[in-house]
Design an enzyme around this catalytic site. Structure first.
Site, PDB file in Angstrom:
ATOM      1  N   THR A  13       0.813  -1.219   0.000  1.00 50.99           N
ATOM      2  CA  THR A  13       0.000   0.000   0.000  1.00 50.99           C
ATOM      3  C   THR A  13       0.845   1.267   0.000  1.00 50.99           C
ATOM      4  O   THR A  13       0.325   2.356  -0.231  1.00 50.99           O
ATOM      5  CB  THR A  13      -0.906   0.015   1.252  1.00 50.99           C
ATOM      6  N   VAL A  16       6.471   2.844  -2.479  1.00 50.85           N
ATOM      7  CA  VAL A  16       7.271   1.900  -3.267  1.00 50.85           C
ATOM      8  C   VAL A  16       6.412   0.692  -3.646  1.00 50.85           C
ATOM      9  O   VAL A  16       6.480   0.191  -4.778  1.00 50.85           O
ATOM     10  CB  VAL A  16       8.546   1.469  -2.503  1.00 50.85           C
ATOM     11  N   SER A  41      -4.327  -2.206   7.400  1.00 51.71           N
ATOM     12  CA  SER A  41      -4.888  -2.423   6.055  1.00 51.71           C
ATOM     13  C   SER A  41      -5.431  -3.833   5.861  1.00 51.71           C
ATOM     14  O   SER A  41      -6.256  -4.068   4.962  1.00 51.71           O
ATOM     15  CB  SER A  41      -3.808  -2.194   4.990  1.00 51.71           C
ATOM     16  N   CYS A 158      18.574   4.480  -3.364  1.00 45.96           N
ATOM     17  CA  CYS A 158      18.247   5.270  -4.563  1.00 45.96           C
ATOM     18  C   CYS A 158      19.292   6.356  -4.854  1.00 45.96           C
ATOM     19  O   CYS A 158      19.537   6.680  -6.011  1.00 45.96           O
ATOM     20  CB  CYS A 158      16.873   5.905  -4.398  1.00 45.96           C
ATOM     21  N   SER A 187       9.645  12.138  -3.552  1.00 49.68           N
ATOM     22  CA  SER A 187       9.065  10.783  -3.573  1.00 49.68           C
ATOM     23  C   SER A 187       9.990   9.788  -2.877  1.00 49.68           C
ATOM     24  O   SER A 187       9.554   8.730  -2.440  1.00 49.68           O
ATOM     25  CB  SER A 187       8.776  10.324  -5.008  1.00 49.68           C
ATOM     26  N   LYS A 213      24.975   6.205   3.510  1.00 50.13           N
ATOM     27  CA  LYS A 213      24.650   5.220   2.461  1.00 50.13           C
ATOM     28  C   LYS A 213      25.309   5.621   1.139  1.00 50.13           C
ATOM     29  O   LYS A 213      25.853   4.784   0.417  1.00 50.13           O
ATOM     30  CB  LYS A 213      23.132   5.143   2.262  1.00 50.13           C
ATOM     31  N   ARG A 244      17.472  17.586   0.118  1.00 48.88           N
ATOM     32  CA  ARG A 244      16.107  17.362  -0.409  1.00 48.88           C
ATOM     33  C   ARG A 244      15.686  18.610  -1.191  1.00 48.88           C
ATOM     34  O   ARG A 244      15.821  19.730  -0.679  1.00 48.88           O
ATOM     35  CB  ARG A 244      15.146  17.117   0.757  1.00 48.88           C
ATOM     36  N   HIS A 251      16.506  11.809  -8.740  1.00 50.11           N
ATOM     37  CA  HIS A 251      17.629  12.252  -7.911  1.00 50.11           C
ATOM     38  C   HIS A 251      18.766  12.675  -8.849  1.00 50.11           C
ATOM     39  O   HIS A 251      19.207  11.898  -9.704  1.00 50.11           O
ATOM     40  CB  HIS A 251      18.151  11.108  -7.036  1.00 50.11           C
ATOM     41  N   ASN A 336      14.340   7.881  -8.966  1.00 54.09           N
ATOM     42  CA  ASN A 336      14.567   7.280  -7.639  1.00 54.09           C
ATOM     43  C   ASN A 336      13.576   6.187  -7.264  1.00 54.09           C
ATOM     44  O   ASN A 336      13.942   5.264  -6.528  1.00 54.09           O
ATOM     45  CB  ASN A 336      14.573   8.365  -6.561  1.00 54.09           C
TER      46      ASN A 336
HETATM   47  N1  NAP Z   1      10.220   6.008  -1.472  1.00 58.70           N
HETATM   48  C1  NAP Z   1      11.391   5.667  -1.995  1.00 58.70           C
HETATM   49  O1  NAP Z   1      11.809   6.149  -3.062  1.00 58.70           O
HETATM   50  C2  NAP Z   1      12.281   4.647  -1.316  1.00 58.70           C
HETATM   51  C3  NAP Z   1      13.487   4.337  -1.930  1.00 58.70           C
HETATM   52  C4  NAP Z   1      14.301   3.371  -1.363  1.00 58.70           C
HETATM   53  C5  NAP Z   1      13.906   2.744  -0.202  1.00 58.70           C
HETATM   54  N2  NAP Z   1      12.735   3.061   0.399  1.00 58.70           N
HETATM   55  C6  NAP Z   1      12.354   2.269   1.592  1.00 58.70           C
HETATM   56  O2  NAP Z   1      11.260   1.424   1.248  1.00 58.70           O
HETATM   57  C7  NAP Z   1      10.394   1.222   2.351  1.00 58.70           C
HETATM   58  C8  NAP Z   1       9.006   1.681   1.975  1.00 58.70           C
HETATM   59  O3  NAP Z   1       9.045   3.058   1.653  1.00 58.70           O
HETATM   60  P1  NAP Z   1       7.739   3.841   1.200  1.00 58.70           P
HETATM   61  O4  NAP Z   1       8.198   5.190   0.803  1.00 58.70           O
HETATM   62  O5  NAP Z   1       6.956   3.031   0.248  1.00 58.70           O
HETATM   63  O6  NAP Z   1       6.934   3.923   2.633  1.00 58.70           O
HETATM   64  P2  NAP Z   1       5.366   4.134   2.863  1.00 58.70           P
HETATM   65  O7  NAP Z   1       4.734   4.818   1.718  1.00 58.70           O
HETATM   66  O8  NAP Z   1       5.247   4.739   4.211  1.00 58.70           O
HETATM   67  O9  NAP Z   1       4.776   2.613   2.927  1.00 58.70           O
HETATM   68  C9  NAP Z   1       5.061   1.755   3.983  1.00 58.70           C
HETATM   69  C10 NAP Z   1       4.407   0.392   3.784  1.00 58.70           C
HETATM   70  O10 NAP Z   1       4.765  -0.436   4.900  1.00 58.70           O
HETATM   71  C11 NAP Z   1       3.576  -0.863   5.576  1.00 58.70           C
HETATM   72  N3  NAP Z   1       3.803  -0.850   7.022  1.00 58.70           N
HETATM   73  C12 NAP Z   1       4.056   0.202   7.822  1.00 58.70           C
HETATM   74  N4  NAP Z   1       4.179  -0.185   9.103  1.00 58.70           N
HETATM   75  C13 NAP Z   1       3.993  -1.540   9.121  1.00 58.70           C
HETATM   76  C14 NAP Z   1       3.992  -2.518  10.129  1.00 58.70           C
HETATM   77  N5  NAP Z   1       4.191  -2.203  11.410  1.00 58.70           N
HETATM   78  N6  NAP Z   1       3.764  -3.815   9.786  1.00 58.70           N
HETATM   79  C15 NAP Z   1       3.555  -4.155   8.501  1.00 58.70           C
HETATM   80  N7  NAP Z   1       3.552  -3.259   7.472  1.00 58.70           N
HETATM   81  C16 NAP Z   1       3.769  -1.961   7.784  1.00 58.70           C
HETATM   82  C17 NAP Z   1       2.516   0.148   5.201  1.00 58.70           C
HETATM   83  O11 NAP Z   1       1.218  -0.430   5.346  1.00 58.70           O
HETATM   84  P3  NAP Z   1      -0.106   0.450   5.700  1.00 58.70           P
HETATM   85  O12 NAP Z   1      -0.502   1.157   4.450  1.00 58.70           O
HETATM   86  O13 NAP Z   1      -1.073  -0.576   6.118  1.00 58.70           O
HETATM   87  O14 NAP Z   1       0.296   1.398   6.791  1.00 58.70           O
HETATM   88  C18 NAP Z   1       2.893   0.423   3.743  1.00 58.70           C
HETATM   89  O15 NAP Z   1       2.423  -0.624   2.919  1.00 58.70           O
HETATM   90  C19 NAP Z   1      11.014   2.028   3.501  1.00 58.70           C
HETATM   91  O16 NAP Z   1      11.814   1.155   4.280  1.00 58.70           O
HETATM   92  C20 NAP Z   1      11.871   3.068   2.785  1.00 58.70           C
HETATM   93  O17 NAP Z   1      12.933   3.491   3.604  1.00 58.70           O
HETATM   94  C21 NAP Z   1      11.894   3.995  -0.151  1.00 58.70           C
END
Ligand code: NAP
Length: 361
Positions: A13, A16, A41, A158, A187, A213, A244, A251, A336
């Site tokens: 959800t 990513v 969810s 990223c 993002s 990193k 940022r 990026h 990214n």
């Molecule tokens: N955005 C980027 O470009 C990017 C790039 C590289 C790495 N990352 C990494 O990728 C990961 C996800 O990033 P995102 O930006 O997609 O985050 P996000 O939009 O906040 O999504 C987080 C996801 O994890 C789930 N979640 C949160 N808490 C949870 C829990 N306690 N138990 C099980 N599921 C849980 C959420 O579910 P609900 O919807 O149910 O809350 C949601 O599906 C992070 O570790 C981030 O550091 C992100």
């Protein structure tokens, strides 16, 4: 492939997770059959659980709208529905480490976007064009986990994707020292301008954990497998500032570089555009045909013009020129959340499938 592999997305959800869902719509090898997220969810349809949080430009694929979201923590249940999973959950580092290992131990390969396992010695961290050979460490990881087909593979952060590929392309000239500044899109923090209005017209000179990193991860990608572990490269020395900026996707990196053997500008450009790896040789479905493009115009690469180069899977380089203090300087750009996150992980999974590490259960 006769029958598509059944894929689950942990954290489906989130930002990513949504990118995974979009990229895998009509994928020739993989089919999303399971979506999992937090207990908040779980039990809702994917459409209900995401609600107004859908952040992609393209509509939510019909095939996933009605899937009922499972709880990421119900490991056995989720694992029983799939051949492998992509991980994009946002939990604490220790929780992510534990849950990804729990999935691997159910004999379910985990291809992760998270940073939790990036420094686990027997977990490969791969940009498939650069170090697909690091997958060979998986056999040692399986021994540690006591699995026959379950393992964890990760992709790097990223922020490094806009300059680390150049270091691989220029390996023979001995990249020695790098000073990098990254200009990172919102993002990358899982945000759009709608949910982060303070970023309009703004710059924030801090992104937690990102500079370390950006300085360290290229060395692991450029490292080698030794005695069942990845040993990081010693050079180049990298120092980085991460900023940022008010950009939605893309990026940018501004880089100064010194070499052990200073090449000509023409040699550098020639190596960039000729650089390719396993994804191109194996013609993987998500592989960019041309991984790195070099742009001659003084005002490129630009986010609005170039971020979607090769469907967001390619890297754009420009403004390569001699410098007054360093040998050269240049600008890099990559997408990214595509190359830097979900797209990079999908390419890793395709490489793992082509090499026989992922197969139907
Ligand atoms: N955005 C980027 O470009 C990017 C790039 C590289 C790495 N990352 C990494 O990728 C990961 C996800 O990033 P995102 O930006 O997609 O985050 P996000 O939009 O906040 O999504 C987080 C996801 O994890 C789930 N979640 C949160 N808490 C949870 C829990 N306690 N138990 C099980 N599921 C849980 C959420 O579910 P609900 O919807 O149910 O809350 C949601 O599906 C992070 O570790 C981030 O550091 C992100």
């Amino acid at each position: 492939m006769e029958q598509k592999l059944k894929v689950g997305i942990l954290g489906a959800t989130g930002m990513v997770g949504q990118r995974f869902i979009s990229l895998l719509e009509n994928h020739p090898w993989f089919e999303v059959v399971t979506v999992a997220a937090s207990p908040r969810s779980a039990g809702k349809t994917y459409e209900e659980a995401v609600g107004d949080r859908w952040k992609m430009d393209t509509p939510m694929p019909e095939a996933v709208k009605k899937l009922v979201v499972l709880n990421v923590n119900d490991v056995e249940h989720v694992a029983s529905t799939v051949d492998f999973v992509f991980s994009a959950v946002d939990m604490s580092k220790d929780e992510i480490k534990a849950i990804e290992e729990a999935y691997a131990k159910t004999e379910t390969p985990v291809v992760s976007n998270n940073s939790a396992h990036r420094w686990t010695p027997d977990v490969p961290m791969v940009v498939p064009e650069i170090n697909a050979d690091h997958f060979e460490v998986i056999k040692d990881q399986k021994k540690r986990l006591g699995t026959t087909r379950g393992f964890i593979a990760v992709k790097p952060n990223c922020s490094i994707q806009s300059y680390a590929p150049c270091l691989a392309a220029w390996k023979e000239f001995g990249p020695k020292e790098l000073v990098v500044t990254t200009y990172q899109a919102i993002s990358g923090a899982g945000k759009t301008f709608k949910d982060w209005p303070e970023m309009v017209g703004n710059i924030i000179p801090f992104i937690g954990g990102e500079e370390e990193k950006s300085e360290q991860e290229p060395l692991r990608v450029l490292g080698k497998v030794e005695n069942g572990q990845i040993v990081k490269a010693e050079l180049p020395k990298i120092t980085c500032q991460c900023v940022r900026v008010p950009v939605l996707n893309g990026h940018t990196a501004a880089v100064f570089i010194n070499f052990e053997k200073k090449p000509t500008k023409e040699q550098l450009i020639e190596k960039l555009v000729a650089f390719k790896g396993f994804p191109q040789e194996a013609e993987l479905p998500s592989a960019p045909k041309q991984f790195i493009q070099y742009l001659e115009e003084d005002n490129r690469p630009q986010v609005t013009e170039d971020v979607n180069y090769e469907r967001g899977m390619g890297v754009s380089i420009g403004r390569l020129r001699e410098d007054t203090m360093f040998d050269y300087k240049f600008i890099g750009l990559s997408h990214n959340t595509v190359r830097g996150a979900a797209g990079g992980a999908v390419l890793c999974a395709e490489a793992l499938t082509a090499k026989g590490y992922i197969a139907a259960k």
